[in-house]
Design a protein around this motif. Structure first.
Motif, mmCIF file in Angstrom:
data_model
loop_
_atom_site.group_PDB
_atom_site.id
_atom_site.type_symbol
_atom_site.label_atom_id
_atom_site.label_comp_id
_atom_site.label_asym_id
_atom_site.label_seq_id
_atom_site.Cartn_x
_atom_site.Cartn_y
_atom_site.Cartn_z
ATOM 1 N N SER A 82 0.890 -0.994 -0.190
ATOM 2 C CA SER A 82 0.151 -0.181 0.174
ATOM 3 C C SER A 82 0.926 1.321 -0.363
ATOM 4 O O SER A 82 0.603 2.133 -0.492
ATOM 5 N N GLN A 87 5.435 2.006 6.903
ATOM 6 C CA GLN A 87 4.160 2.666 8.053
ATOM 7 C C GLN A 87 4.677 1.438 9.214
ATOM 8 O O GLN A 87 5.391 2.436 10.248
ATOM 9 N N GLY A 143 7.993 1.154 9.282
ATOM 10 C CA GLY A 143 9.721 1.169 9.288
ATOM 11 C C GLY A 143 10.924 0.278 9.400
ATOM 12 O O GLY A 143 11.650 0.277 9.722
ATOM 13 N N THR A 198 -4.005 -2.059 5.870
ATOM 14 C CA THR A 198 -3.479 -0.541 6.212
ATOM 15 C C THR A 198 -4.784 0.635 5.677
ATOM 16 O O THR A 198 -5.203 0.250 4.807
ATOM 17 N N VAL A 208 6.774 -7.210 7.586
ATOM 18 C CA VAL A 208 7.803 -7.961 6.578
ATOM 19 C C VAL A 208 8.584 -7.731 6.539
ATOM 20 O O VAL A 208 9.276 -7.057 6.287
HETATM 21 O O1 M6R Z 1 4.861 -0.930 7.138
HETATM 22 P P1 M6R Z 1 4.712 -0.771 5.820
HETATM 23 O O2 M6R Z 1 4.178 0.177 5.525
HETATM 24 O O3 M6R Z 1 6.304 -1.030 4.984
HETATM 25 O O4 M6R Z 1 4.484 -1.964 4.663
HETATM 26 C C1 M6R Z 1 4.283 -1.679 3.039
HETATM 27 C C2 M6R Z 1 3.377 -2.953 3.153
HETATM 28 O O5 M6R Z 1 3.957 -4.655 3.316
HETATM 29 C C3 M6R Z 1 1.801 -2.969 3.685
HETATM 30 O O6 M6R Z 1 1.450 -1.395 2.871
HETATM 31 C C4 M6R Z 1 0.636 -4.106 3.307
HETATM 32 O O7 M6R Z 1 0.703 -4.079 1.979
HETATM 33 C C5 M6R Z 1 -0.600 -4.208 3.678
HETATM 34 N N1 M6R Z 1 -0.886 -5.653 4.306
HETATM 35 C C6 M6R Z 1 -1.244 -2.847 2.960
HETATM 36 O O8 M6R Z 1 -2.407 -3.199 3.436
#
Ligand code: M6R
Length: 364
Positions: free
Chosen positions: A58, A104, A106, A156, A361
């Motif tokens: 996202s 989000q 980090g 998210t 992740v």
């Molecule tokens: O923590 P992050 O913003 O780096 O995470 C990125 C993606 O893993 C995250 O936006 C993922 O695609 C969400 N599950 C979407 O809802």
């Protein structure tokens, strides 16, 4: 701890007006945008030759929106990359460019590696991060926090909304400093930004209508999301939300690409969500909707209040309130989030913890 809501995702969707305020308000002082943490002089801002936005999931979709916003509003060339691609493609970077990493948590492994790659190449880096003190926040040269608070649901919503706001603020600031917009335009942009929280509230209050609509699609096998320009970026996010929590196969396409292949997948009754918020592109997308309908698609359109033209072409229309063309993502995404949520609830899926997915992740 869900504050009376059935799921964290619903609670977090309802926190979006506040999240937007918290990300926006501290950075507007006496009618101007002040982003102290950016630590860049006006001369440095004027010197930026190119922006690279790097992220996953996202946050990457926020970056895709950012390309249209920074290029359209501030006239700065932008490249958007998936962090997992950027890190291995030996990107060409130079000292007068800016790399923005959006995350989000980090802690996303690929985003962190992409940040390190950029730093190794000596380019300025800026993190747009939600979790205070996280790895990306610590390692980026500068960090702009999205004040969304803890986000628990894997899908998210509020962090995404806050990331959009951070990016809009940067774009308006850059455009102003580089003299490509007038002071009147700056004031109008700020006025529109400050209206977003209330407008989001209004869209959230429409949830029963969307729940009712969503219940018709719990047995859907495929759903397509289409749009042009910023509406394409919104489609990417709408599609990801749906597939991750409802396990329904969904794809997002730039509307103009449909006839290059994808339209062959449309059957009688296939749901297509068309995002149509860019006035200069209405006609083009409406003609795609007509093509889709004539092949049997059921078309749900998300469009601006006042776009009556669309009622002749789409089967079901959701209107969003008027805002500047650059900010429509913040509004159009709300009904799409609600739609995904209610499809997931209707199917009895584990909304907050969808199978095979982790909130953060940290391995590649
Ligand atoms: O923590 P992050 O913003 O780096 O995470 C990125 C993606 O893993 C995250 O936006 C993922 O695609 C969400 N599950 C979407 O809802």
């Amino acid at each position: 701890e869900k504050g009376g809501y059935e799921h964290f995702m619903l609670k977090e969707m309802y926190e979006q007006p506040q999240t937007v305020r918290d990300t926006l308000n501290p950075r507007i002082k006496d009618g101007t945008i002040v982003i102290e943490e950016l630590g860049m002089s006006e001369e440095e801002i004027r010197g930026i030759r190119k922006i690279h936005i790097v992220a996953c999931g996202s946050a990457y979709h926020v970056g895709v929106t950012g390309k249209y916003v920074f290029e359209g509003m501030a006239r700065i060339p932008v490249e958007v990359d998936l962090a997992s691609e950027f890190r291995y493609r030996n990107p060409i970077l130079s000292h007068d460019e800016l790399v923005i990493v959006i995350s989000q948590s980090g802690e996303t492994a690929d985003s962190l590696a992409a940040l390190r790659e950029a730093k190794d190449k000596g380019v300025k880096t800026l993190g747009i991060v939600n979790v205070v003190g996280s790895s990306i926040a610590r390692e980026a040269d500068k960090v702009m926090y999205t004040w969304a608070g803890p986000e628990i649901a894997v899908a998210t919503t509020k962090a995404y909304s806050a990331q959009l706001i951070a990016q809009y603020l940067l774009a308006v600031k850059f455009a102003q400093v580089r003299d490509v917009i007038t002071e009147g335009e700056v004031a109008a942009f700020l006025k529109d930004l400050q209206k977003l929280p209330e407008q989001i509230e209004m869209l959230l209050s429409n949830k029963e209508k969307i729940q009712h609509f969503a219940n018709r699609y719990i047995a859907a096998k495929d759903v397509f999301f289409v749009g042009r320009g910023i509406d394409y970026a919104i489609s990417l996010e709408g599609s990801l939300k749906l597939k991750e929590i409802s396990y329904i196969h969904s794809e997002a396409y730039a509307a103009g690409e449909l006839k290059h292949g994808t339209i062959s997948l449309i059957e009688e009754g296939t749901l297509v969500a068309a995002v149509v918020t860019q006035e200069d592109l209405y006609k083009k997308t409406i003609s795609n909707i007509v093509e889709l309908s004539s092949r049997g698609a059921f078309v749900l359109a998300v469009t601006n209040t006042g776009n009556r033209e669309i009622e002749k072409a789409a089967d079901y229309v959701i209107y969003i309130p008027q805002t500047n063309k650059y900010f429509t993502n913040s509004l159009a995404i709300i009904p799409l989030q609600l739609f995904s949520y209610y499809v997931s609830v209707g199917k009895g899926c584990d909304v907050d913890k969808p199978r095979n997915l982790a909130k953060s992740v940290t391995v590649e």
